[in-house]
Write a protein that holds these residues in place. Sequence first.
Motif, PDB file in Angstrom:
ATOM      1  N   SER A  38       0.852  -1.186   0.000  1.00 42.81           N
ATOM      2  CA  SER A  38       0.000   0.000   0.000  1.00 42.81           C
ATOM      3  C   SER A  38       0.882   1.227   0.000  1.00 42.81           C
ATOM      4  N   LEU A  39       0.301   2.367  -0.330  1.00 42.41           N
ATOM      5  CA  LEU A  39       1.067   3.608  -0.338  1.00 42.41           C
ATOM      6  C   LEU A  39       0.206   4.753   0.150  1.00 42.41           C
ATOM      7  N   GLY A  40       0.744   5.512   1.112  1.00 42.32           N
ATOM      8  CA  GLY A  40       0.100   6.727   1.578  1.00 42.32           C
ATOM      9  C   GLY A  40       0.925   7.921   1.125  1.00 42.32           C
TER      10      GLY A  40
ATOM     11  N   ASP B   1      -0.745  18.560  10.586  1.00 44.83           N
ATOM     12  CA  ASP B   1       0.058  18.596  11.811  1.00 44.83           C
ATOM     13  C   ASP B   1       0.462  17.163  12.173  1.00 44.83           C
ATOM     14  N   ARG B   2      -0.512  16.352  12.523  1.00 43.10           N
ATOM     15  CA  ARG B   2      -0.244  14.954  12.878  1.00 43.10           C
ATOM     16  C   ARG B   2       0.373  14.194  11.696  1.00 43.10           C
ATOM     17  N   GLY B   3      -0.081  14.513  10.509  1.00 44.26           N
ATOM     18  CA  GLY B   3       0.450  13.845   9.321  1.00 44.26           C
ATOM     19  C   GLY B   3       1.942  14.100   9.136  1.00 44.26           C
ATOM     20  N   LEU B   4       2.388  15.331   9.447  1.00 46.27           N
ATOM     21  CA  LEU B   4       3.820  15.637   9.350  1.00 46.27           C
ATOM     22  C   LEU B   4       4.595  14.923  10.450  1.00 46.27           C
ATOM     23  N   ASP B   5       3.977  14.824  11.643  1.00 49.64           N
ATOM     24  CA  ASP B   5       4.645  14.170  12.768  1.00 49.64           C
ATOM     25  C   ASP B   5       4.796  12.672  12.539  1.00 49.64           C
ATOM     26  N   GLU B   6       3.697  12.028  12.136  1.00 46.08           N
ATOM     27  CA  GLU B   6       3.678  10.560  12.103  1.00 46.08           C
ATOM     28  C   GLU B   6       3.901   9.959  10.723  1.00 46.08           C
ATOM     29  N   GLY B   7       3.614  10.750   9.682  1.00 48.51           N
ATOM     30  CA  GLY B   7       3.656  10.203   8.321  1.00 48.51           C
ATOM     31  C   GLY B   7       4.963   9.527   7.953  1.00 48.51           C
ATOM     32  N   PRO B   8       6.096  10.220   8.138  1.00 40.98           N
ATOM     33  CA  PRO B   8       7.363   9.597   7.704  1.00 40.98           C
ATOM     34  C   PRO B   8       7.635   8.249   8.384  1.00 40.98           C
ATOM     35  N   ASP B   9       7.399   8.157   9.702  1.00 39.74           N
ATOM     36  CA  ASP B   9       7.632   6.870  10.377  1.00 39.74           C
ATOM     37  C   ASP B   9       6.681   5.784   9.897  1.00 39.74           C
TER      38      ASP B   9
ATOM     39  N   VAL C 125       4.688   8.918   1.931  1.00 40.61           N
ATOM     40  CA  VAL C 125       5.470   9.834   1.114  1.00 40.61           C
ATOM     41  C   VAL C 125       4.965  11.255   1.362  1.00 40.61           C
ATOM     42  N   ILE C 126       5.865  12.172   1.683  1.00 40.63           N
ATOM     43  CA  ILE C 126       5.477  13.576   1.894  1.00 40.63           C
ATOM     44  C   ILE C 126       6.002  14.366   0.700  1.00 40.63           C
TER      45      ILE C 126
END
Lengths: 331, 331
Positions: B276-278, B302-310, B314-315
């Motif tokens: 899958s890919l987010g 906000d939360r997406g920047l905090d948790e997304g990479p871990d 893909v940001i």
Amino acid sequence: MPARLLAACLAALLVVVATPLWAGQAPLSSWQDGSSRKAIEAFVAKVSTEGSPAYVPPAERIAVFDNDGTLWAEQPMYFQLIFAVDRVKAMAPEHPEWKAQEPFASVLKGDIGKALAGGTSAILELVGATHGNITTDEFDAAATAWLETARHPRTGLKYNEMVYLPMLELLDYLRANDFATYIVSGGGIDFMRPWTEEVYGIPPEQVVGSSVKTTYEVRDGVPTLVRAPEIDFIDDKEGKPVGIHSHIGRRPIMAVGNSDGDFQMLEWVTAREGASLGVIIHHTDAEREWAYDRDSHIGRLDRGLDEGPDRGWVIVDMKNEWRQVFPTGGK
Amino acid sequence: MPARLLAACLAALLVVVATPLWAGQAPLSSWQDGSSRKAIEAFVAKVSTEGSPAYVPPAERIAVFDNDGTLWAEQPMYFQLIFAVDRVKAMAPEHPEWKAQEPFASVLKGDIGKALAGGTSAILELVGATHGNITTDEFDAAATAWLETARHPRTGLKYNEMVYLPMLELLDYLRANDFATYIVSGGGIDFMRPWTEEVYGIPPEQVVGSSVKTTYEVRDGVPTLVRAPEIDFIDDKEGKPVGIHSHIGRRPIMAVGNSDGDFQMLEWVTAREGASLGVIIHHTDAEREWAYDRDSHIGRLDRGLDEGPDRGWVIVDMKNEWRQVFPTGGK
């Protein structure tokens, strides 16, 4: 010949060679060559022939089908109701209080009539208890397991074998003419989705049905959808055009049903600007299936018989127009 | 060579010859060849290569996209809110009472901030008044007319020109690899459906959004769907996985959003068994678009920047990874 063109020609050759099974079977072969079949074929021809004044581009060729009594049988009662009854029996050990509480007490004693005498609230209680407080995955598994093991009391067939062969052929025929086929049913959307792709060729995203309230939560770190014991939407009668609008967002050009629960769906579809077709499957065959219409509690067909013909809807006489009813076995 | 085979070969030849425009343009040409583009291409390759352990059959290759801030812009505020404001102004002559009634009074004075200070109930009142008590056909016409005439205050473009060229290319690229592309947005499903097919190649049946209660009636003999001034479903945050389940009935394999309103959608999709890919579109470009994230009222990320990479999401850095933002014109 350049490699790409050669490859393309070989691919085309393979396609031509590989289609004998479909190409060999005449479409709608379980339909007598009667007035209903002729009407359906004429409609498909006029909407799919370029240059025809009634031409409809493939993207708009949408056909919607009721399920209970249209694609599969619904006697002696809606199969999903039998599922609910079986679930009550399976869950009873965890609910000793049900022995003294309606509608559960009557269900456990095998008296479905008495259970349903409680009316809408009784049905909602049954649905809530058997279809709610469960994750979507668990419900999917419960429905799948039931369809695998349960047998119809009259025919001994699995319930998803109690489908109508002429309707399977109609679905194939429409798709071969670039129609998209959808289910629009009063039955549970999540009860149908686990098996309609395999049985009817109708994938989950093309199934419209009734639903319970569902919420998203993360349980023990696992993202989960949870079904609540609360109805969200009933996709029946006036609800069917609403469900169609919500899920599809286009007006279909063909609608097939069997009862007055489908009246508004046929009325909505056949009011479109341009060509359209409404079809009612009339249960006239006491021998091979069940004969019922105006007086039936299940799948009552009354207004449709009165108004359908004047509206130009095709009324299919199952007894006289279908060469075969079920794909295997039967009554 | 038999006639059928010759015809098949000629048809293949025509297909090969007729595809130069698509074949000539490199896919994703407005994306820099950076880490986001590489990650997307690697994902598409692994799920579409037969024999790959991550292979996903085409029927399951579903990608879901937020709309506001992901496919089209959302500054200075959600475009549908601008639509609602414009409708209040257009309807005001028929509602003299609005001059003294919030939130309408503030809207009419041009003070949107004060109007929205009334919170959720203010928004619901606005939505009810401007999106309800109207037939679906009338609403369709109102939305279409507004998109035709309204212009963005900063760029002077039509709102459906404020779409992101790299995202149009991403949609095309995915569909060329047999993905089905859906919108899953907090915006109104009926606000989006009149134009998303033409602008994004996403047909009405593949649009999921928020909705008002709708009912079916026959008005003067005409079957009609009527929108009530009452919210039915809000397809945002925890609502997005619910909307996906309701409309699609399958877990998508790819999800793209831009704000914390998309967090649960990405969380749900990337929890699937299998590949899958987010993807999060991060608004970093104050020059060509708008730069906003943690502190924005609109599209807060906000939360997406905090948790997304871990979480392996893909940001996308719009400023550094997109060669071009809008198809035409711009800021």
